[in-house]
Design an enzyme around this catalytic site. Structure first.
Site, short mmCIF file in Angstrom:
data_model
loop_
_atom_site.label_atom_id
_atom_site.label_comp_id
_atom_site.label_asym_id
_atom_site.label_seq_id
_atom_site.Cartn_x
_atom_site.Cartn_y
_atom_site.Cartn_z
N GLU A 132 5.29 -12.61 0.95
CA GLU A 132 5.66 -11.70 -0.13
C GLU A 132 6.90 -10.91 0.28
OE1 GLU A 132 1.98 -9.27 -0.90
OE2 GLU A 132 1.14 -10.67 0.53
N HIS A 143 -0.78 -2.51 -4.59
CA HIS A 143 -0.16 -3.38 -5.61
C HIS A 143 -0.09 -2.76 -7.02
CE1 HIS A 143 0.08 -6.31 -2.55
NE2 HIS A 143 -1.06 -6.95 -2.73
N HIS A 170 2.99 -13.16 -5.37
CA HIS A 170 1.78 -13.22 -4.54
C HIS A 170 1.06 -14.57 -4.57
CE1 HIS A 170 -1.58 -11.54 -2.31
NE2 HIS A 170 -1.04 -10.34 -2.33
N ASP A 185 -1.40 -9.84 8.48
CA ASP A 185 -1.25 -9.12 7.22
C ASP A 185 -0.30 -7.95 7.47
OD1 ASP A 185 -1.53 -8.20 4.64
OD2 ASP A 185 -3.68 -7.78 4.77
N ARG A 244 0.80 -1.23 0.00
CA ARG A 244 0.00 0.00 0.00
C ARG A 244 0.83 1.28 0.00
NH1 ARG A 244 -2.49 -3.98 2.61
NH2 ARG A 244 -4.65 -4.34 1.99
C1 GLA Z 1 -1.65 -8.25 0.14
C2 GLA Z 1 -2.15 -7.35 1.18
C3 GLA Z 1 -3.44 -7.84 1.72
C4 GLA Z 1 -4.44 -8.09 0.64
C5 GLA Z 1 -3.84 -8.99 -0.40
C6 GLA Z 1 -4.77 -9.13 -1.56
O1 GLA Z 1 -1.14 -9.37 0.68
O2 GLA Z 1 -1.22 -7.16 2.21
O3 GLA Z 1 -3.96 -6.90 2.63
O4 GLA Z 1 -4.81 -6.88 0.06
O5 GLA Z 1 -2.63 -8.49 -0.84
O6 GLA Z 1 -6.08 -9.44 -1.19
#
Ligand code: GLA
Length: 363
Positions: free
Chosen positions: A327, A117, A190, A262, A92
């Site tokens: 990731e 992304h 991803h 996350d 983000r």
């Molecule tokens: C990344 C983000 C998550 C989500 C995924 C896609 O991993 O960190 O918050 O947005 O992509 O759903």
């Protein structure tokens, strides 16, 4: 008396087939790389997307360990980034705004108030693909030229991504990029993994180790606060192997903001050096995956936005936390945090990033 001979080794190979046509009329091809050990990976040139990855369990039984679709249209319209190459900027950027050399750039916003992304990013374009039978194993070389101003980013960016399925059952991803104007770059991969096999349920029993003692907490919009915090005494401490499900439902503000894991962990190794970042073991199948990278951070995401509304390969329904992602990347919103490793790429420099997912069996 007949002597036991070692099993005949199967030569590595690359095959290809049509994977349909995009809504804009571009032909898409799927390449399947097979190494000499029976492992295979399938990749489509749309989004540099891994559509299948088959590796053995402790008894030698193969399963596809990544979530995905069998139809191109599903990747175009409903994919939560399954298996794709993320860019120009992974993760983000707050409000889609960043400053570079005194100029303010505004990116299209696609995730609440944020840019996520790369907007309509590298996962939504068709790459040039060239199969190569390399010494390390079968390989697919992808390249793409992102135009100056594409999705709001400055500079023409020439990107290559080479995916190799090595003879040691490693999926090795090597990214390179060059620009003609100062820009920002943060590429990553991803795949949503489930080491018991895609579509077999949630991933809460997987044992995870993250070689990191710090992470970057976020606010309610999933943007880092800028703090780099110790994992000690928190549900983010994965320095010892811990089941994903052990603490995921604790009443912890960070876990509540992100509905599960996350967050970005700070890799415990010198920047730019290839080193282990994480290890995952699924106890029933005995499949083990190590995550090795040159990147300074890793986003660990536990599929918290999957909710059963997506049906994937073989009619499998993907529910809450049915896959996890590792990731490796630079930290989220890095352009807006001076204390985070820089994501700026200048003309004359080469962006380099290597990610290896290494598969083996538990002892
Ligand atoms: C990344 C983000 C998550 C989500 C995924 C896609 O991993 O960190 O918050 O947005 O992509 O759903």
């Amino acid at each position: 008396m007949k002597k036991d001979l070692p099993p005949a080794s199967v030569a590595s190979s690359i095959t290809s087939r049509s994977f349909g046509t995009t809504a804009e009329g571009r032909k898409v091809t799927q390449y399947t790389l097979a190494n000499g050990n029976g492992a295979t990976v399938s990749i489509i040139d749309y989004g540099g997307t891994i559509t299948s990855l088959k590796v053995p369990d402790r008894r030698g039984k193969f399963a596809d360990v990544v979530l995905g679709f069998s139809k191109l249209a599903d990747y175009e319209t409903k994919s939560p980034y399954f298996g794709c190459l993320v860019g120009r900027f992974g993760n983000r950027i707050a409000n889609g705004i960043f400053k570079l050399e005194g100029k303010t750039y505004r990116l299209p916003v696609n995730n609440g108030p944020n840019s996520l992304h790369g907007g309509r990013g590298f996962d939504k374009v068709v790459w040039n693909a060239k199969p190569v039978l390399a010494k390390q194993g079968p390989s697919l070389k992808l390249d793409y030229v992102s135009k100056d101003g594409e999705e709001g980013y400055p500079g023409t960016l020439k990107v290559t991504a080479t995916y190799t399925l090595t003879n040691k059952n490693e999926l090795k991803l090597v990214y390179r990029a060059k620009t003609d104007k100062t820009t920002i770059v943060n590429l990553t991969h991803h795949s949503y993994f489930n080491l018991s096999g895609q579509g077999t349920g949630d991933i809460l029993d997987h044992l995870v180790t993250i070689y990191s003692d710090k992470f970057t907490p976020v606010n309610q919009h999933q943007i880092p606060t800028g703090k780099i915090t110790s994992v000690k005494g928190t549900p983010f401490d994965f320095r010892k192997p811990t089941a994903i499900g052990d603490r995921i439902n604790e009443k912890n503000e960070q876990l509540m903001f992100t509905k599960g894991y996350d967050q970005n962990w700070v890799a415990d190794k010198p920047a730019g050096h290839l080193g282990i970042i994480a290890k995952v073991e699924e106890p029933q199948s005995g499949r083990v995956m190590e995550v090795i990278s040159t990147e300074p951070g890793v986003q660990f995401y536990t599929g918290n936005f999957l909710d059963g509304s997506i049906t994937g390969k073989w009619g499998k329904v993907y529910g809450f936390r049915h896959g996890f992602c590792f990731e490796p990347q630079h930290f989220p919103d890095a352009p807006n945090h001076r204390n985070f490793p820089s994501t700026v790429l200048r003309p004359g420099e080469t962006y380099k990033n290597t990610i290896i997912y290494r598969f083996s069996k538990a002892k």
